[in-house]
Design an enzyme around this catalytic site. Sequence first.
Site, short mmCIF file in Angstrom:
data_model
loop_
_atom_site.label_atom_id
_atom_site.label_comp_id
_atom_site.label_asym_id
_atom_site.label_seq_id
_atom_site.Cartn_x
_atom_site.Cartn_y
_atom_site.Cartn_z
N CYS A 10 4.39 -0.66 1.31
CA CYS A 10 5.33 0.45 1.20
C CYS A 10 5.95 0.47 -0.19
CB CYS A 10 6.36 0.39 2.33
SG CYS A 10 8.00 -0.09 1.88
N GLU A 11 6.04 1.67 -0.74
CA GLU A 11 6.49 1.77 -2.13
C GLU A 11 8.00 1.57 -2.28
OE1 GLU A 11 5.25 5.59 -3.52
OE2 GLU A 11 7.01 6.61 -2.71
N HIS A 12 8.72 1.61 -1.17
CA HIS A 12 10.17 1.42 -1.27
C HIS A 12 10.57 -0.05 -1.34
CE1 HIS A 12 9.98 5.44 0.94
NE2 HIS A 12 10.34 5.69 -0.30
N HIS A 13 9.83 -0.90 -0.63
CA HIS A 13 10.21 -2.31 -0.55
C HIS A 13 9.09 -3.26 -0.98
CE1 HIS A 13 12.68 -0.11 2.50
NE2 HIS A 13 13.64 -0.83 1.96
N GLN A 16 3.40 6.39 4.07
CA GLN A 16 2.31 6.63 5.02
C GLN A 16 1.84 8.08 5.01
OE1 GLN A 16 2.96 4.77 8.84
NE2 GLN A 16 1.64 6.28 9.85
#
Length: 216
Positions: free
Chosen positions: A102-105, A143
């Site tokens: 995931c690109e946020h975390h 996603q």
Amino acid sequence: MTAQIPAHNLSVDQTIAAISAQPQPRVSQAEMEQAVRTLLLGLGEDPDREGLRDTPKRVVKALQFLTSGYHQSLDELLNGAVFHEDTDEMVLVRDIDLFSSCEHHILPILGRAHIAYIPNGKVIGLSKIARICEMYARRLQVQERLTQQIANALQGLLKPQGVAVVVESTHICMVMRGVQKPGSWTVTSSMQGIFAEDAKARQEFMSLIRHNPSFH
Ligand SMILES: Nc1nc2c(ncn2[C@@H]2O[C@H](COP(=O)(O)OP(=O)(O)OP(=O)(O)O)[C@@H](O)[C@H]2O)c(=O)[nH]1
Ligand SMILES: [Zn+2]
């Protein structure tokens, strides 16, 4: 790539070029390792203790592998495996294991993908469907975008009558931290062409991915 030109308007060559665009690394390996060392220090760890001595190198190597999809060429991946074939029956590859980040975390997204298309004169090697999925999964993702990119790639390469992609996955950032909801699944879909227009085609796809195969 889809910001300006809808995927269905791209030629095969344009699709390959768009998908194969490779970002150039702007920092050295040593700088990346140094950044991991700083993270360890920030976490109160001793990056020079035996167990952690090679960790910066390992972390950088692992992250480079997990994002190696940026450097893959669709051309190479396809290896010419697009064939002319006179069939208009649905082709579905389901339960493709999927591991993304995931690109946020920068934490794992673990799940599976179900990918179908209805040909329009051309078919693609079945393994290439899973390889396209891997290429996009091995990037920093959300996603929704991952799902869309897989669908756009098939649409651009095959110009089929329709493409349907469903991704079901669990986000470790929602399981081990933050809201802490193990057991939650996120389902995203991209329906193009006949799958978007015709409820019957969409239903057939949905029922095929729900059906439990008997060979398990
Ligand atoms: N739409 C979407 N959101 C995602 C995906 N992966 C992670 N997220 C979400 O990205 C959001 C980031 O929200 P922020 O409030 O900026 O970050 P955060 O404080 O770490 O959020 P929490 O996870 O709620 O603790 C969170 O709601 C995540 O669940 C994804 O693939 N798609
Ligand atoms: Zn996350």
